[in-house]
Design a protein around this motif. Structure first.
Motif, PDB file in Angstrom:
ATOM      1  N   ALA A  99     -59.760  58.597 -10.474  1.00  0.00           N
ATOM      2  CA  ALA A  99     -58.458  58.745  -9.824  1.00  0.00           C
ATOM      3  C   ALA A  99     -57.352  58.980 -10.850  1.00  0.00           C
ATOM      4  CB  ALA A  99     -58.135  57.513  -8.982  1.00  0.00           C
ATOM      5  N   GLY A 100     -57.334  58.180 -11.919  1.00  0.00           N
ATOM      6  CA  GLY A 100     -56.332  58.354 -12.961  1.00  0.00           C
ATOM      7  C   GLY A 100     -56.434  59.706 -13.625  1.00  0.00           C
ATOM      8  N   TRP A 101     -57.659  60.165 -13.831  1.00  0.00           N
ATOM      9  CA  TRP A 101     -57.927  61.470 -14.433  1.00  0.00           C
ATOM     10  C   TRP A 101     -57.350  62.586 -13.551  1.00  0.00           C
ATOM     11  CZ3 TRP A 101     -63.710  62.933 -15.839  1.00  0.00           C
ATOM     12  CH2 TRP A 101     -63.726  64.129 -16.564  1.00  0.00           C
ATOM     13  N   PHE A 132     -61.927  57.407  -4.655  1.00  0.00           N
ATOM     14  CA  PHE A 132     -61.560  56.980  -5.996  1.00  0.00           C
ATOM     15  C   PHE A 132     -60.377  56.007  -5.897  1.00  0.00           C
ATOM     16  CE2 PHE A 132     -63.074  61.471  -7.166  1.00  0.00           C
ATOM     17  CZ  PHE A 132     -64.397  61.045  -7.255  1.00  0.00           C
ATOM     18  N   SER A 133     -60.406  54.965  -6.681  1.00  0.00           N
ATOM     19  CA  SER A 133     -59.454  53.857  -6.545  1.00  0.00           C
ATOM     20  C   SER A 133     -58.128  54.178  -7.225  1.00  0.00           C
ATOM     21  CB  SER A 133     -60.060  52.579  -7.145  1.00  0.00           C
ATOM     22  OG  SER A 133     -61.313  52.312  -6.555  1.00  0.00           O
ATOM     23  N   HIS A 134     -57.055  54.185  -6.437  1.00  0.00           N
ATOM     24  CA  HIS A 134     -55.712  54.467  -6.950  1.00  0.00           C
ATOM     25  C   HIS A 134     -54.865  53.213  -6.824  1.00  0.00           C
ATOM     26  CE1 HIS A 134     -51.571  56.042  -6.926  1.00  0.00           C
ATOM     27  NE2 HIS A 134     -52.053  56.978  -7.728  1.00  0.00           N
ATOM     28  N   ILE A 135     -54.212  52.823  -7.896  1.00  0.00           N
ATOM     29  CA  ILE A 135     -53.564  51.517  -7.967  1.00  0.00           C
ATOM     30  C   ILE A 135     -52.461  51.340  -6.923  1.00  0.00           C
ATOM     31  CG2 ILE A 135     -51.965  52.294  -9.779  1.00  0.00           C
ATOM     32  CD1 ILE A 135     -53.435  48.741  -9.216  1.00  0.00           C
ATOM     33  N   ILE A 136     -51.792  52.406  -6.502  1.00  0.00           N
ATOM     34  CA  ILE A 136     -50.715  52.246  -5.521  1.00  0.00           C
ATOM     35  C   ILE A 136     -51.190  52.594  -4.114  1.00  0.00           C
ATOM     36  CG2 ILE A 136     -48.327  52.771  -4.946  1.00  0.00           C
ATOM     37  CD1 ILE A 136     -48.837  51.352  -7.687  1.00  0.00           C
ATOM     38  N   ALA A 137     -51.763  53.772  -3.928  1.00  0.00           N
ATOM     39  CA  ALA A 137     -52.267  54.137  -2.589  1.00  0.00           C
ATOM     40  C   ALA A 137     -53.325  53.140  -2.131  1.00  0.00           C
ATOM     41  CB  ALA A 137     -52.840  55.551  -2.612  1.00  0.00           C
ATOM     42  N   LEU A 148     -63.723  50.136 -11.020  1.00  0.00           N
ATOM     43  CA  LEU A 148     -63.179  50.563 -12.312  1.00  0.00           C
ATOM     44  C   LEU A 148     -63.521  52.028 -12.595  1.00  0.00           C
ATOM     45  CD1 LEU A 148     -62.978  48.542 -15.562  1.00  0.00           C
ATOM     46  CD2 LEU A 148     -63.770  50.890 -15.666  1.00  0.00           C
ATOM     47  N   VAL A 149     -64.793  52.405 -12.398  1.00  0.00           N
ATOM     48  CA  VAL A 149     -65.205  53.795 -12.656  1.00  0.00           C
ATOM     49  C   VAL A 149     -64.494  54.745 -11.698  1.00  0.00           C
ATOM     50  CG1 VAL A 149     -67.143  55.410 -12.632  1.00  0.00           C
ATOM     51  CG2 VAL A 149     -67.434  53.144 -13.632  1.00  0.00           C
ATOM     52  N   MET A 184     -57.113  45.023  -7.914  1.00  0.00           N
ATOM     53  CA  MET A 184     -55.999  45.490  -8.732  1.00  0.00           C
ATOM     54  C   MET A 184     -56.381  45.648 -10.204  1.00  0.00           C
ATOM     55  SD  MET A 184     -52.266  43.748  -9.380  1.00  0.00           S
ATOM     56  CE  MET A 184     -51.324  44.248 -10.835  1.00  0.00           C
ATOM     57  N   VAL A 185     -57.044  44.648 -10.771  1.00  0.00           N
ATOM     58  CA  VAL A 185     -57.377  44.693 -12.204  1.00  0.00           C
ATOM     59  C   VAL A 185     -58.286  45.870 -12.549  1.00  0.00           C
ATOM     60  CG1 VAL A 185     -58.554  43.486 -14.082  1.00  0.00           C
ATOM     61  CG2 VAL A 185     -56.923  42.252 -12.637  1.00  0.00           C
ATOM     62  N   PRO A 186     -59.445  46.036 -11.884  1.00  0.00           N
ATOM     63  CA  PRO A 186     -60.298  47.170 -12.259  1.00  0.00           C
ATOM     64  C   PRO A 186     -59.664  48.523 -11.964  1.00  0.00           C
ATOM     65  CG  PRO A 186     -61.151  46.090 -10.289  1.00  0.00           C
ATOM     66  CD  PRO A 186     -60.080  45.199 -10.841  1.00  0.00           C
ATOM     67  N   THR A 187     -58.898  48.606 -10.877  1.00  0.00           N
ATOM     68  CA  THR A 187     -58.252  49.880 -10.549  1.00  0.00           C
ATOM     69  C   THR A 187     -57.207  50.238 -11.586  1.00  0.00           C
ATOM     70  OG1 THR A 187     -58.604  49.519  -8.191  1.00  0.00           O
ATOM     71  CG2 THR A 187     -56.936  51.121  -8.798  1.00  0.00           C
ATOM     72  N   LEU A 188     -56.393  49.277 -11.973  1.00  0.00           N
ATOM     73  CA  LEU A 188     -55.356  49.516 -12.974  1.00  0.00           C
ATOM     74  C   LEU A 188     -55.967  49.943 -14.306  1.00  0.00           C
ATOM     75  CD1 LEU A 188     -52.362  49.416 -13.742  1.00  0.00           C
ATOM     76  CD2 LEU A 188     -52.660  46.976 -14.267  1.00  0.00           C
ATOM     77  N   LEU A 189     -56.993  49.232 -14.746  1.00  0.00           N
ATOM     78  CA  LEU A 189     -57.665  49.595 -16.001  1.00  0.00           C
ATOM     79  C   LEU A 189     -58.249  50.997 -15.915  1.00  0.00           C
ATOM     80  CD1 LEU A 189     -59.527  46.268 -16.875  1.00  0.00           C
ATOM     81  CD2 LEU A 189     -57.510  47.218 -18.021  1.00  0.00           C
ATOM     82  N   GLY A 190     -58.915  51.308 -14.809  1.00  0.00           N
ATOM     83  CA  GLY A 190     -59.524  52.623 -14.646  1.00  0.00           C
ATOM     84  C   GLY A 190     -58.497  53.736 -14.624  1.00  0.00           C
ATOM     85  N   ASN A 191     -57.406  53.540 -13.898  1.00  0.00           N
ATOM     86  CA  ASN A 191     -56.356  54.560 -13.840  1.00  0.00           C
ATOM     87  C   ASN A 191     -55.750  54.831 -15.208  1.00  0.00           C
ATOM     88  OD1 ASN A 191     -54.841  53.842 -10.538  1.00  0.00           O
ATOM     89  ND2 ASN A 191     -56.820  54.709 -11.089  1.00  0.00           N
ATOM     90  N   ILE A 192     -55.524  53.766 -15.989  1.00  0.00           N
ATOM     91  CA  ILE A 192     -54.957  53.929 -17.331  1.00  0.00           C
ATOM     92  C   ILE A 192     -55.934  54.672 -18.237  1.00  0.00           C
ATOM     93  CG2 ILE A 192     -54.226  52.697 -19.414  1.00  0.00           C
ATOM     94  CD1 ILE A 192     -53.046  50.543 -17.555  1.00  0.00           C
TER      95      ILE A 192
END
Length: 266
Positions: free
Chosen positions: A169-171, A203-208, A163-164, A232-240
């Motif tokens: 990654a989202g940032w 860093f976790s990216h939801i698609i890559a 998640l972190v 998927m869940v922690p990555t999606l939350l973190g990216n958003i």
């Protein structure tokens, strides 16, 4: 004076307005257009796994290997961004600015439609790509072993670590979108540098990252439920969180504050 004006950096207000108008255009696109573009982006992101895996497989197993192999991670992003395909993490900024500019339930519904359509089609493209590279002879056994190693590295960290990492990654991806309107001839450099940093930092990216982890799922090394809950869940939350809170909201706030100050001064 003319030369000074030409050398002057583009203002945050201009960047904000450029991205906001682009966001309005994206929100007005049909669901089918968004879906096909999202599917194309999901497939294209698979080339990040391919490029990194090929580089990894051909380099010696030494401490500096990631400094070279992680440049492969940028390939999918270059295809998606320069090809104007819809990527979910870009949309944590682009359509959010119109929403923040003119908050309404109707606009919120438009953003939700875009997010859901792009996310689902991105993930479908990622799944299809992962299945093809994992279940055909397109790549030799050594390269497929590299793909599996990359997937395990993405999937192994615990929920909160992912998640972190997803926040970072989202940032960074949203910052990339913010920087591009002022980039002019440096667009490729900005895409490569920031996405290389995402890859090098793991860093976790939801698609890559989903392409990487779904490779394990499609080859039977990981269950789909494990991917869904633990990655998927922690990555999606973190990216958003990283894209919406740290880039869209903060940069919108600085522009709004600057406009208010300008009006007061006037």
């Amino acid at each position: 004076m003319a030369e000074a004006e030409e050398r002057r950096a583009i203002s945050p207000t201009v960047v904000h307005e450029t991205i906001r108008k682009e966001g309005e255009e994206e929100l007005s696109r049909s669901t089918s257009a968004l879906g096909w573009s999202g599917l194309a982006a999901g497939l294209s992101m698979g080339f990040s796994l391919v490029a990194e895996g090929l580089l990894r497989q051909h380099l010696p197993d030494v401490s500096w290997r990631p400094l070279i192999s992680k440049f492969g991670y940028s390939v999918g992003f270059l295809i998606v961004v320069l090809g104007r395909q819809q990527l979910f993490t870009e949309n944590t900024l682009t359509p959010i600015l119109p929403l923040l500019h003119n908050w309404s339930l109707g606009k919120l519904g438009q953003v939700a439609r875009l997010w859901i359509t792009v996310l689902l089609t991105n993930l479908l493209g990622a799944l299809l790509f992962a299945w093809v590279v994992g279940n055909t002879e397109a790549f030799d056994a050594a390269t497929r072993a590299s793909f599996a190693e990359i997937g395990r590295a993405a999937a192994e960290p615990p929920f909160w670590t992912i998640l972190v990492r997803g926040v970072f990654a989202g940032w960074l991806i949203a910052l990339m979108v913010w920087l591009l309107p002022a980039a002019e001839t440096a667009r490729v450099s900005i895409i490569v540098i920031l996405t290389f940093l995402v890859g090098l930092g793991e860093f976790s990216h939801i698609i890559a990252g989903s392409v990487e982890v779904l490779y394990l799922v499609t080859t039977g090394a990981l269950s789909f439920g494990k991917y869904l809950v633990d990655y998927m869940v922690p990555t999606l939350l973190g990216n958003i969180l990283g894209g919406v809170t740290l880039v869209a909201a903060l940069n919108h706030a600085q522009v709004v504050a600057g406009d208010r100050k300008g009006r007061q001064a006037g």
